[in-house]
Design a protein around this motif. Structure first.
Motif, PDB file in Angstrom:
ATOM      1  N   SER A 179     113.987   8.014 -40.571  1.00 23.36           N
ATOM      2  CA  SER A 179     114.478   8.325 -39.532  1.00 23.36           C
ATOM      3  C   SER A 179     113.496   9.151 -38.774  1.00 23.36           C
ATOM      4  O   SER A 179     113.545   9.520 -37.465  1.00 23.36           O
ATOM      5  CB  SER A 179     116.040   8.295 -39.251  1.00 23.36           C
ATOM      6  OG  SER A 179     116.034   9.678 -39.936  1.00 23.36           O
ATOM      7  N   LEU A 193     119.329   7.738 -44.120  1.00 20.67           N
ATOM      8  CA  LEU A 193     118.221   7.335 -43.220  1.00 20.67           C
ATOM      9  C   LEU A 193     116.748   8.450 -43.130  1.00 20.67           C
ATOM     10  O   LEU A 193     116.013   7.743 -42.845  1.00 20.67           O
ATOM     11  CB  LEU A 193     119.061   7.697 -41.541  1.00 20.67           C
ATOM     12  CG  LEU A 193     119.864   6.339 -41.120  1.00 20.67           C
ATOM     13  CD1 LEU A 193     120.824   6.402 -39.923  1.00 20.67           C
ATOM     14  CD2 LEU A 193     118.977   4.906 -40.803  1.00 20.67           C
ATOM     15  N   ARG A 219     115.474   3.616 -34.432  1.00 22.44           N
ATOM     16  CA  ARG A 219     116.226   4.803 -35.552  1.00 22.44           C
ATOM     17  C   ARG A 219     117.173   3.978 -35.639  1.00 22.44           C
ATOM     18  O   ARG A 219     118.363   4.159 -36.376  1.00 22.44           O
ATOM     19  CB  ARG A 219     115.857   5.739 -35.205  1.00 22.44           C
ATOM     20  CG  ARG A 219     116.801   7.228 -35.919  1.00 22.44           C
ATOM     21  CD  ARG A 219     116.134   8.700 -34.695  1.00 22.44           C
ATOM     22  NE  ARG A 219     116.114   8.821 -33.746  1.00 22.44           N
ATOM     23  CZ  ARG A 219     115.401   9.107 -33.827  1.00 22.44           C
ATOM     24  NH1 ARG A 219     113.806   8.922 -33.940  1.00 22.44           N
ATOM     25  NH2 ARG A 219     114.477   8.756 -32.017  1.00 22.44           N
TER      26      ARG A 219
END
Ligand code: RP5
Ligand code: MG
Ligand code: MG
Length: 278
Positions: free
Chosen positions: A178, A172, A186
């Motif tokens: 993210s 991520l 997110r």
């Protein structure tokens, strides 16, 4: 037998310290070499970093080698490592430098590497390599900000963190940025990744031939393959580099890829499992 080589016969990363030269035969600790006396390097950057160990001579520092030490995993995937003069010894042998260099932990430094793959498609059909007649696999690759080399979007396991969590978090952060995404984005990405990553296949657990390794500190990883067979899930994601990655893209896999550390070897295992072109 293959010896580590990316952590030998180089200038140590982020420093001017030149490693003592170590030949293949000199790598194993079992090779007698009484006069071996490599330079020591301990990056000052690590002092007072909350995620880093204290210096070894700090009287309050009582590491539990080869054990789960509170939240810190000081066990090695390679079995028990030796302690010599109070220092853990690299299980793969000599590196031409002692100290911990830029690594936070003395002994093993645990990381996790997600190998996210999809097929190279043309008109929704797998593209075959003309020489091997095997389908071409692609993996999600990042360019590391530190050394500019292309690599897996991996990272360190935080104290107390599960490896499954590290794999998701690092993917991520490095491949979907993210850390700079909106909360909504997110959470949405995290949900899809969590589901997609539940189908992972562990490819490797062990030592990594990382350029930061020293005689007393080294990288280990758990590499897990997450394969998107249809290319409809993560294969369709809008990739965006973040954190310690400066670029991210799908890269065609073949044997001549030059990647960071032992990442090419890790990817090769996935190629064999999925019977892809190499
Ligand atoms: C490599 O370093 C591992 O395989 C992993 O990809 C990486 C972890 O270190 P950082 O990306 O956090 O620097 O040895
Ligand atoms: Mg990271
Ligand atoms: Mg990383």
């Amino acid at each position: 037998r293959m010896f580590h080589e990316k952590c030998r016969n180089t200038v140590y990363p982020f420093s001017k310290v030149i490693r003592s030269s170590v030949t293949d035969e000199q790598v194993p600790w079992s090779f007698p070499w009484n006069s071996y006396d490599p330079p020591e390097y301990n990056s000052q950057v690590l002092l007072n970093k909350p995620w880093a160990d204290p210096p070894l001579d700090n009287p309050d520092f009582k590491p539990q080698w080869n054990k789960l030490d509170g939240l810190i995993n000081r066990r090695s995937h390679m079995g028990d490592y030796k302690i010599s003069d109070g220092r853990p010894l690299n299980p793969e042998g000599r590196t031409g430098i002692k100290g911990r260099g830029v690594l936070g932990k003395w002994g093993p430094n645990h990381a996790a590497d997600p190998i996210v793959t999809r097929w190279k498609l043309v008109d929704s059909k797998k593209l075959l390599d003309p020489s091997t007649n095997l389908p071409i696999l692609q993996f999600c690759s990042i360019q590391r900000r530190d050394c500019k080399q292309w690599a897996l979007p991996g990272g360190m396991v935080d104290p107390g963190e599960k490896v499954t969590e590290t794999l998701q978090r690092e993917f991520l952060e490095e491949a979907l940025n993210s850390l700079e995404a909106s909360e909504e984005q997110r959470e949405n990405d995290a949900k899809i990744i969590k589901l997609f990553f539940s189908g992972g296949v562990t490819i490797y657990e062990g030592y990594v031939d990382d350029p930061r390794n020293t005689d007393n500190a080294w990288m280990e990883t758990v590499a897990v393959n997450f394969h998107d067979e249809t290319g409809e899930v993560v294969g369709k994601f809008d990739l965006k580099a973040g954190d310690d990655a400066q670029h991210v893209q799908w890269v065609d896999i073949h044997k001549d890829l030059e990647l960071y550390a032992s990442h090419s070897n890790l990817i090769k295992s996935v190629v064999q499992k999925l019977q892809a072109h190499w």
